[in-house]
Design a protein around this motif. Structure first.
Motif, PDB file in Angstrom:
ATOM      1  N   ASN A  53     -26.971 -69.745 -15.934  1.00 50.10           N
ATOM      2  CA  ASN A  53     -26.878 -71.105 -16.461  1.00 50.10           C
ATOM      3  C   ASN A  53     -25.426 -71.528 -16.641  1.00 50.10           C
ATOM      4  N   ALA A  54     -24.586 -70.618 -17.113  1.00 47.20           N
ATOM      5  CA  ALA A  54     -23.165 -70.928 -17.271  1.00 47.20           C
ATOM      6  C   ALA A  54     -22.514 -71.201 -15.915  1.00 47.20           C
ATOM      7  N   LYS A  55     -22.835 -70.382 -14.924  1.00 47.29           N
ATOM      8  CA  LYS A  55     -22.294 -70.600 -13.574  1.00 47.29           C
ATOM      9  C   LYS A  55     -22.718 -71.952 -13.020  1.00 47.29           C
ATOM     10  N   LYS A  56     -23.974 -72.306 -13.257  1.00 44.65           N
ATOM     11  CA  LYS A  56     -24.491 -73.597 -12.777  1.00 44.65           C
ATOM     12  C   LYS A  56     -23.680 -74.744 -13.378  1.00 44.65           C
ATOM     13  N   LEU A  57     -23.431 -74.681 -14.681  1.00 39.32           N
ATOM     14  CA  LEU A  57     -22.670 -75.749 -15.330  1.00 39.32           C
ATOM     15  C   LEU A  57     -21.216 -75.766 -14.880  1.00 39.32           C
ATOM     16  N   LEU A  58     -20.608 -74.600 -14.738  1.00 29.97           N
ATOM     17  CA  LEU A  58     -19.205 -74.558 -14.324  1.00 29.97           C
ATOM     18  C   LEU A  58     -19.033 -74.995 -12.875  1.00 29.97           C
ATOM     19  N   THR A  59     -20.061 -74.800 -12.068  1.00 33.70           N
ATOM     20  CA  THR A  59     -20.006 -75.209 -10.668  1.00 33.70           C
ATOM     21  C   THR A  59     -20.333 -76.695 -10.489  1.00 33.70           C
ATOM     22  N   HIS A  60     -21.369 -77.156 -11.181  1.00 35.73           N
ATOM     23  CA  HIS A  60     -21.877 -78.517 -10.953  1.00 35.73           C
ATOM     24  C   HIS A  60     -21.537 -79.507 -12.056  1.00 35.73           C
ATOM     25  N   GLY A  61     -21.036 -79.034 -13.169  1.00 35.87           N
ATOM     26  CA  GLY A  61     -20.684 -79.922 -14.273  1.00 35.87           C
ATOM     27  C   GLY A  61     -21.862 -80.212 -15.187  1.00 35.87           C
ATOM     28  N   SER A  62     -21.607 -81.072 -16.142  1.00 37.81           N
ATOM     29  CA  SER A  62     -22.596 -81.430 -17.157  1.00 37.81           C
ATOM     30  C   SER A  62     -23.843 -82.030 -16.536  1.00 37.81           C
ATOM     31  N   MET A  63     -24.978 -81.709 -17.137  1.00 37.63           N
ATOM     32  CA  MET A  63     -26.258 -82.271 -16.709  1.00 37.63           C
ATOM     33  C   MET A  63     -26.609 -83.524 -17.513  1.00 37.63           C
ATOM     34  N   LEU A  64     -25.763 -83.881 -18.449  1.00 36.37           N
ATOM     35  CA  LEU A  64     -25.999 -85.020 -19.325  1.00 36.37           C
ATOM     36  C   LEU A  64     -24.992 -86.125 -19.054  1.00 36.37           C
ATOM     37  N   PRO A  65     -25.335 -87.366 -19.420  1.00 36.31           N
ATOM     38  CA  PRO A  65     -24.332 -88.433 -19.326  1.00 36.31           C
ATOM     39  C   PRO A  65     -23.097 -88.082 -20.157  1.00 36.31           C
ATOM     40  N   ASP A  66     -21.937 -88.558 -19.738  1.00 32.52           N
ATOM     41  CA  ASP A  66     -20.664 -88.221 -20.381  1.00 32.52           C
ATOM     42  C   ASP A  66     -20.631 -88.519 -21.876  1.00 32.52           C
ATOM     43  N   ASN A  67     -21.383 -89.528 -22.317  1.00 27.92           N
ATOM     44  CA  ASN A  67     -21.313 -89.929 -23.718  1.00 27.92           C
ATOM     45  C   ASN A  67     -22.203 -89.094 -24.642  1.00 27.92           C
ATOM     46  N   VAL A  68     -22.960 -88.156 -24.110  1.00 26.97           N
ATOM     47  CA  VAL A  68     -23.792 -87.274 -24.945  1.00 26.97           C
ATOM     48  C   VAL A  68     -22.909 -86.126 -25.419  1.00 26.97           C
ATOM     49  N   ILE A  69     -22.422 -86.278 -26.675  1.00 24.88           N
ATOM     50  CA  ILE A  69     -21.449 -85.327 -27.217  1.00 24.88           C
ATOM     51  C   ILE A  69     -21.924 -84.676 -28.517  1.00 24.88           C
ATOM     52  N   TRP A  70     -23.175 -84.905 -28.880  1.00 23.95           N
ATOM     53  CA  TRP A  70     -23.712 -84.325 -30.115  1.00 23.95           C
ATOM     54  C   TRP A  70     -24.990 -83.575 -29.827  1.00 23.95           C
ATOM     55  N   GLN A  71     -25.167 -82.446 -30.494  1.00 28.39           N
ATOM     56  CA  GLN A  71     -26.457 -81.759 -30.488  1.00 28.39           C
ATOM     57  C   GLN A  71     -26.650 -81.158 -31.859  1.00 28.39           C
ATOM     58  N   SER A  72     -27.884 -81.266 -32.352  1.00 29.80           N
ATOM     59  CA  SER A  72     -28.159 -80.813 -33.708  1.00 29.80           C
ATOM     60  C   SER A  72     -29.660 -80.815 -33.935  1.00 29.80           C
ATOM     61  N   GLY A  73     -30.071 -80.349 -35.081  1.00 31.97           N
ATOM     62  CA  GLY A  73     -31.472 -80.403 -35.475  1.00 31.97           C
ATOM     63  C   GLY A  73     -31.863 -81.767 -36.009  1.00 31.97           C
ATOM     64  N   ILE A  74     -30.887 -82.673 -36.095  1.00 30.79           N
ATOM     65  CA  ILE A  74     -31.128 -84.045 -36.561  1.00 30.79           C
ATOM     66  C   ILE A  74     -30.381 -85.021 -35.659  1.00 30.79           C
ATOM     67  N   LYS A  75     -30.725 -86.301 -35.771  1.00 33.26           N
ATOM     68  CA  LYS A  75     -30.026 -87.335 -35.011  1.00 33.26           C
ATOM     69  C   LYS A  75     -28.588 -87.450 -35.513  1.00 33.26           C
ATOM     70  N   GLN A  76     -27.666 -87.552 -34.572  1.00 31.36           N
ATOM     71  CA  GLN A  76     -26.259 -87.791 -34.880  1.00 31.36           C
ATOM     72  C   GLN A  76     -25.769 -88.896 -33.965  1.00 31.36           C
ATOM     73  N   GLY A  77     -24.647 -89.491 -34.298  1.00 30.06           N
ATOM     74  CA  GLY A  77     -24.073 -90.518 -33.444  1.00 30.06           C
ATOM     75  C   GLY A  77     -24.891 -91.794 -33.459  1.00 30.06           C
ATOM     76  N   ASP A  78     -24.847 -92.524 -32.344  1.00 34.81           N
ATOM     77  CA  ASP A  78     -25.477 -93.839 -32.259  1.00 34.81           C
ATOM     78  C   ASP A  78     -26.913 -93.810 -31.761  1.00 34.81           C
ATOM     79  N   GLY A  79     -27.279 -92.801 -31.022  1.00 35.93           N
ATOM     80  CA  GLY A  79     -28.629 -92.774 -30.490  1.00 35.93           C
ATOM     81  C   GLY A  79     -29.018 -91.424 -29.928  1.00 35.93           C
ATOM     82  N   ILE A  80     -30.298 -91.296 -29.671  1.00 32.06           N
ATOM     83  CA  ILE A  80     -30.849 -90.054 -29.138  1.00 32.06           C
ATOM     84  C   ILE A  80     -31.041 -90.187 -27.631  1.00 32.06           C
ATOM     85  N   TYR A  81     -30.456 -89.267 -26.887  1.00 32.87           N
ATOM     86  CA  TYR A  81     -30.678 -89.222 -25.450  1.00 32.87           C
ATOM     87  C   TYR A  81     -31.997 -88.521 -25.158  1.00 32.87           C
ATOM     88  N   GLU A  82     -32.196 -87.354 -25.778  1.00 32.67           N
ATOM     89  CA  GLU A  82     -33.408 -86.566 -25.566  1.00 32.67           C
ATOM     90  C   GLU A  82     -33.517 -85.508 -26.665  1.00 32.67           C
TER      91      GLU A  82
END
Length: 91
Positions: A53-82
């Motif tokens: 999985n790390a190789k996949k990301l380092l080779t192909h880049g992020s799988m998420l839109p550039d503005n998805v910069i938060w992950q947590s057990g709760i909503k953070q930022g302006d909105g939920i992507y997924e």
């Protein structure tokens, strides 16, 4: 794999965002951000699946839109992507 790839994608997105440090290591070790740096998991031998999985990301880049910069057990930022496995990926 999706949750793991998304968490890695958030790290890559943070590296490219002006609110966060400029390297993967600095993002991961930024105070209070990733539990694996203080609970000992960071130093465990990664599984083959984690390595792939790390190789996949380092080779192909992020799988998420550039503005998805938060992950947590709760909503953070302006909105939920997924929500994956109870983890909120937010912008």
């Amino acid at each position: 794999d999706t949750c793991q790839l998304y968490v890695g994608s958030v790290v890559l997105n943070r590296v490219n965002h002006n609110l966060f440090p400029n390297t993967i290591k600095e993002v991961i070790f930024q105070k209070g951000q990733y539990a694996c740096t203080w609970d000992g998991n960071y130093y465990k031998e990664p599984t083959e699946r984690c390595i792939e999985n790390a190789k996949k990301l380092l080779t192909h880049g992020s799988m998420l839109p550039d503005n998805v910069i938060w992950q947590s057990g709760i909503k953070q930022g302006d909105g939920i992507y997924e929500i994956v496995d109870g983890v909120y990926f937010c912008y």
